[in-house]
Design an enzyme around this catalytic site. Structure first.
Site, mmCIF file in Angstrom:
data_model
loop_
_atom_site.group_PDB
_atom_site.id
_atom_site.type_symbol
_atom_site.label_atom_id
_atom_site.label_comp_id
_atom_site.label_asym_id
_atom_site.label_seq_id
_atom_site.Cartn_x
_atom_site.Cartn_y
_atom_site.Cartn_z
ATOM 1 N N HIS A 100 0.829 -1.202 0.000
ATOM 2 C CA HIS A 100 0.000 0.000 0.000
ATOM 3 C C HIS A 100 0.870 1.261 0.000
ATOM 4 O O HIS A 100 0.449 2.311 -0.470
ATOM 5 C CB HIS A 100 -0.910 0.036 1.237
ATOM 6 C CG HIS A 100 -1.951 -1.031 1.250
ATOM 7 N ND1 HIS A 100 -1.715 -2.298 1.728
ATOM 8 C CD2 HIS A 100 -3.241 -1.014 0.839
ATOM 9 C CE1 HIS A 100 -2.822 -3.018 1.627
ATOM 10 N NE2 HIS A 100 -3.759 -2.262 1.088
ATOM 11 N N ASP B 205 -5.017 -5.915 -7.993
ATOM 12 C CA ASP B 205 -5.163 -5.268 -6.698
ATOM 13 C C ASP B 205 -5.379 -3.776 -6.987
ATOM 14 O O ASP B 205 -5.238 -3.318 -8.132
ATOM 15 C CB ASP B 205 -3.933 -5.514 -5.818
ATOM 16 C CG ASP B 205 -4.243 -5.416 -4.325
ATOM 17 O OD1 ASP B 205 -5.319 -4.885 -3.970
ATOM 18 O OD2 ASP B 205 -3.412 -5.855 -3.521
#
Length: 332
Positions: free
Chosen positions: A174, A244
């Protein structure tokens, strides 16, 4: 697949969801106030486009978007720990936990949760850790396999993530791009095992935003080698490949949002996710509107199959028993 701003659908979002290039919506904690409210929001989305795929991250532990009115699910590592001490009891609870999680989500009209995590880890990777059942491939296969069986019993398709394994690196994708310097043989002998042995059980895969430089220079989700040669070829997987979230920093190796979407689709993704950045989602939408990209015929495999309403669910002995067993798990 994109996200929504709040707890009710706005006029701009209604217009956005009508665009044929939008194929799904993912819900986050900011979209949730109560069980009644999320059901109303789902109904509003369905009223715009009934065929949209609706999803959420409802893994348990640290990653559970809907809480009030829903069973608080443990981190999957707790189920793995139970399996190690009592295999029969552990497998049964993994199966029942998968069923319970999926039943609650399906009772809201949402198609699926992006679950389970198939990464091998216990405490190495900051972003995975206790989200994983185990760092042992055999234990992972047993526990995740049972969890997937339970999901299927509730009418939910499973998504294995994060292919080919995110658990051996410290970095959080992230926030940055993780690099794993192991050769392919080492990955095949460990992290890839759950994905290989369960390939006939899950309906979708989500690749990791990470690079294995001793294998290929591209990040996994943008790599035809990983998605076509290994996943489709070696593992013979014919289900859905979701990217993702393209807003994650680990995806920035591929460039801007349009470049990231193009790279993911070219590598073999069936659907790209752009979350928490409406500007990025609009950039991808504008790109897709200029491309002759037919919709993937695999995507409808992710649509939910059957559901019971909340009252029926709460009256089921299996539901009550599973809640009691989950609550009895040790805190640490």
């Amino acid at each position: 697949m994109l996200d929504l701003e709040g707890t009710a659908l706005t006029a701009d979002e209604r217009h956005l969801l009508q665009q044929p290039q939008v194929g799904g919506v993912i819900f986050f904690a900011r979209n949730f106030e109560s069980r009644k409210q999320i059901c109303t929001l789902v109904e509003a989305v369905r009223a715009v486009r009934p065929e949209l795929l609706l999803a959420v991250d409802q893994e348990g532990g640290r990653v559970q978007r809907f809480k009030t009115g829903f069973t608080r699910l443990p981190a999957m590592q707790k189920l793995g720990d139970l399996y190690r001490s009592s295999p029969e009891q552990g497998l049964a609870l993994c199966r029942d936990a998968g069923w319970l999680m999926a039943s609650e989500i399906r009772a809201c009209g949402i198609d699926f949760s992006f679950a389970p995590v198939l990464d091998l880890d216990t405490d190495t990777c900051e972003v995975i850790a206790d989200r994983a059942f185990s760092d042992n491939p055999d234990q992972m296969v047993a526990c995740a396999g049972a969890f997937i069986e339970g999901m299927a019993q509730a009418g939910m398709a499973a998504t294995g993530k994060h292919f080919p394994g995110h658990g051996a690196v410290l970095a959080d994708s992230h926030l940055e791009t993780p690099y794993d310097d192991r050769p392919l043989d080492a990955i095949r002998a460990n992290d890839l095992i759950p994905f290989a042995r369960l390939a006939g059980s899950y309906e979708a895969v989500m690749p990791a935003h990470m690079v294995f430089p001793k294998v290929v220079p591209e990040s996994v989700g943008f790599s035809r080698f990983w998605l076509q040669e290994i996943l489709r070829g070696e593992l013979a997987f014919d289900g859905v490949i979701f990217s993702d979230d393209l807003s994650m920093k680990g995806a920035d190796v591929a460039g801007g949002y349009a470049e990231k979407a193009a790279a993911a689709l070219s590598a073999g993704c069936d659907m790209v996710l752009v979350c928490n950045c409406r500007e990025g989602a609009l950039e991808v939408l504008d790109y897709l509107q200029q491309q002759p990209l037919p919709a993937s015929d695999r995507l409808q495999r992710m649509a939910g199959k059957g559901a019971v309403d909340w009252q029926q669910l709460q009256d089921m002995p299996r539901y009550l028993s599973t809640q009691q067993q989950l609550q009895a798990l040790p805190e640490a």
